[in-house]
Design a protein around this motif. Structure first.
Motif, PDB file in Angstrom:
ATOM      1  N   PHE A 179     -34.814  40.047  45.659  1.00 36.69           N
ATOM      2  CA  PHE A 179     -34.860  38.903  44.806  1.00 36.69           C
ATOM      3  C   PHE A 179     -36.905  38.388  44.417  1.00 36.69           C
ATOM      4  O   PHE A 179     -35.884  36.424  43.578  1.00 36.69           O
ATOM      5  N   GLY A 188     -31.894  34.648  48.138  1.00 39.89           N
ATOM      6  CA  GLY A 188     -33.200  35.915  49.266  1.00 39.89           C
ATOM      7  C   GLY A 188     -33.297  35.546  50.651  1.00 39.89           C
ATOM      8  O   GLY A 188     -32.840  36.145  51.314  1.00 39.89           O
ATOM      9  N   THR A 222     -27.370  42.161  45.085  1.00 41.58           N
ATOM     10  CA  THR A 222     -27.980  42.367  45.652  1.00 41.58           C
ATOM     11  C   THR A 222     -28.075  43.474  44.391  1.00 41.58           C
ATOM     12  O   THR A 222     -28.709  43.776  43.280  1.00 41.58           O
TER      13      THR A 222
END
Length: 710
Positions: A92, A116, A160
């Protein structure tokens, strides 16, 4: 030691881009590097404290993995969860969700900070609470915090994966998740399946987040335990200047021969493949030198790029690294990694030898000659400048292949430590020639080491995320029985053919097609994991193989692995082709199509390995059962078959082949796929000889070779 990264040629196109290289990069090289960074190491260009944070996390990840390898007693689920937490944190920070070519982001938006932190926290939650969750029998609906953390882990992992490896993996994973929910007992009760009764949200999250056949399964375990150290080894080795040295040695040895620029590119990519399992980064590492040289000597922009793509993609076949998928393969087969790299050595050699033949045929077609000796690095001087690079590589390969009890992660760790010392000593030695003080040189070496650690960690983000996301699919396949259902369907299709060989061939071709299609959107590692879970058992079942015997299963795993690698050069995605085209200035789609033509020999080799396991040194139904000396005739026949196939697909031997000559070459190559008696092999050789002398008899005289394109 002298500086192996400094140019030894008056030709700037041959200069290596090492630590002391000062020649400005071309716009194409910049675009290619941006492609690699966006795909593999993150496309953000951060500054100030944000960049310092990235460096701290990356170096911390490297030190943690080295400590875990040194310690050797860490609980597997703890190691895997911390490994994934580091990957989340870096993902992130350095991988933007929206990528704008030529306009890298220079700061981390607040949304990525929140996502994140949440993703990293969800992984660390299972570090702290895994024992309690396991004691409760998994995630339960009456423990809301466990369910929230597990749900966050799954959802944020898919997000992600989307930003690091593309949308294909999240879409495939979501399709499997929806399939698991279908059924009378599942979340989606209106749709029934013949394979399972359906799962609720808590049941599925428990399977994916706490079961060792889910996210924290074997694939992520291999990434955390072994792959990271080998990727770090490659990053440190390249930062020392070894990649540049390999390139210049190959140029010095092969550059003067016909098509020498292409042949040097192939050999240097093969040598780089020993230390790097990434086809895209291999393209940029070598291509910024070799592609321009190939174009200058007469190759078209598309053919120059395609040769670099083919040779760089095949770097994943080269032991001892072979990419992350190879380590997972060894785990799936329950064999020592040493056994795998020994088995893979001959096919890798054949693959590169056949590509050298392809480059030679293209040089004949274009009527090219090699580079003048004055433009090439002097071989003796170049070898003396970097001979010490062989020491850590020799140690790694020697111990891995000679010691049956060698621990791969420990050996990789020791090799990294050796190279850390070598890098610092090397920098101090160079500093004496540059007029730097020993302290300044030592500090410069330390900064270079930190850069290597950061590069290695950033390269691992995509691998860690891909292996974790693949665990979602593997876990669902396991609990739903989908694999058995697919096997029944494929077996029904194959039953339409009476001949056993034809049935097996049909299943292999179906597996080949699936691997290529999946590979358009998935990295090689994720592709292999899916294929090993879905297709490998089907092929084994149709072929009647003993799934408990690694000697019978290795050819099947290698088959899908090879086609997963071919996907890197398969249009329309073919990220490696886009990187090569950015350097060459050619058309990326045409480059990909040309590279796919060159890669057809890899497809033939995959079939050769399946039908002739002796190429993997398999005999008497065991790995390593065939002595190397006895394998030589098989290797020669296989090489001749690959030469005939390459000449047939490129429609050129001494000159352009007509239709009959092309068919004769292809028939001969197909005969040599399957081990038969000597009569059939001699018949195939006779067909090749017939075409050879037919063409020789029809040639009126050799044209004058040229050195450069007009």
């Amino acid at each position: 030691m002298s500086d192996p990264t400094r140019p030894v040629s008056s030709d700037p196109s041959l200069d290596a881009r090492g630590p002391h290289h000062h020649t400005p990069m071309t716009e194409g090289e910049r675009r290619a590097i941006e492609i690699v960074e966006a795909a593999e190491t993150g496309g953000r260009k951060l500054f100030g404290w944000q960049q310092h944070l990235v460096t701290i996390i990356a170096v911390g990840w490297c030190l943690f993995q080295m400590y875990a390898a040194w310690n050797g007693t860490m609980v597997p689920t703890t190691l895997r969860a911390i490994h994934l937490a580091f990957a989340f944190a870096l993902a992130f920070l350095v991988f933007p969700f929206r990528k704008t070519p030529g306009q890298p982001q220079t700061r981390v938006p607040w949304s990525d900070w929140l996502l994140g932190a949440a993703a990293t926290g969800s992984a660390l939650y299972f570090v702290a609470q895994y024992a309690n969750i396991a004691g409760n029998g998994g995630i339960r609906a009456d423990v809301p915090l466990d369910l929230i953390a597990g749900s966050a882990l799954v959802v944020l992992l898919l997000l992600t994966a989307w930003r690091t490896i593309g949308i294909a993996m999240p879409l495939i994973s979501m399709a499997f998740i929806l399939f698991a929910f279908m059924g009378a007992k599942g979340l989606i009760k209106g749709i029934q399946t013949p394979f399972h009764g359906g799962y609720t949200w808590p049941q599925l999250i428990g399977q994916l987040a706490t079961n060792t056949e889910g996210i924290f399964g074997t694939a992520l375990g291999v990434s955390a335990q072994i792959v990271f150290l080998f990727v770090l080894f490659g990053a440190v080795f390249d930062k020392m200047g070894a990649g540049d040295w390999f390139m210049r040695v190959a140029q010095g040895l092969l550059g003067r021969f016909r098509g020498g620029a292409a042949k040097a590119s192939i050999v240097s990519s093969g040598l780089n493949g020993i230390i790097s399992g990434s086809s895209v980064s291999n393209v940029v590492t070598g291509g910024n030198i070799t592609i321009g040289t190939m174009i200058r000597t007469g190759y078209s922009r598309e053919k120059a790029g395609a040769i670099e793509v083919a040779s760089s993609s095949n770097g994943q076949l080269m032991p001892p690294v072979m990419g992350a998928a190879a380590f997972i393969m060894a785990q799936n087969l329950n064999i020592e990694y040493r056994s795998l790299i020994l088995a893979a050595a001959i096919p890798a050699f054949l693959c590169y030898a056949a590509l050298l033949v392809v480059a030679h045929i293209e040089a004949l077609k274009l009527n090219l000659r090699g580079l003048p000796k004055s433009e090439l690095p002097p071989v003796r001087r170049t070898l003396l400048e970097g001979w010490y690079y062989i020491l850590p590589l020799g140690y790694l390969i020697g111990v891995l292949t000679s010691n049956p009890d060698a621990n791969p992660e420990r050996i990789a760790l020791y090799t990294i430590l050796i190279m850390v010392v070598m890098m610092l000593v090397q920098e101090v030695f160079w500093g004496r020639k540059d007029g730097r003080t020993p302290l300044r040189s030592f500090l410069d070496g330390g900064r270079k080491l930190i850069d290597a650690f950061e590069a290695g960690a950033r390269s691992m983000v995509g691998i860690a995320v891909a292996t974790a996301a693949a665990g979602i699919i593997v876990g669902i396949v396991t609990v739903t029985g989908l694999g058995f259902g697919l096997a029944d369907v494929v077996e029904g299709v194959s039953a339409l053919f009476a001949n056993e060989f034809v049935r097996i061939l049909v299943v292999l071709m179906m597996g080949q097609l699936i691997a290529l299609i999946l590979g358009m959107g998935l990295p090689t590692t994720a592709n292999y994991i899916l294929m090993s879970a879905l297709i490998v058992p089907i092929i084994a079942r149709i072929a009647g193989l003993d799934t408990s015997n690694p000697a019978e299963m290795l050819p099947v795993h290698m088959f899908v692995f090879y086609f997963g690698i071919m996907a890197d050069s398969t249009p329309p995605v073919a990220l490696a082709a886009f990187a090569a085209a950015a350097i060459s200035g050619g058309d990326p789609v045409k480059t990909g199509v040309q590279a796919f033509k060159y890669e057809l020999r890899t497809a033939l080799l995959a079939y050769m390995m399946f039908f002739n396991p002796q190429l993997l040194l398999i005999a008497n139904n065991r790995l390593g059962g065939l002595p190397l000396g006895e394998a030589i005739p098989m290797v020669l026949f296989a090489f001749i078959g690959l030469v005939a196939f390459s000449a047939g697909t490129l429609r050129f031997l001494h000159r352009r082949t007509n239709l009959v000559q092309t068919l004769l070459l292809l028939v001969a190559s197909f005969i040599l796929i399957i081990p038969t008696d000597i009569v059939w092999n001699l018949g195939a050789l006779a067909l090749i000889a017939l075409v050879y002398f037919w063409q020789k008899a029809g040639r009126t005289g050799p044209p004058s070779p040229v050195t450069r394109a007009a």
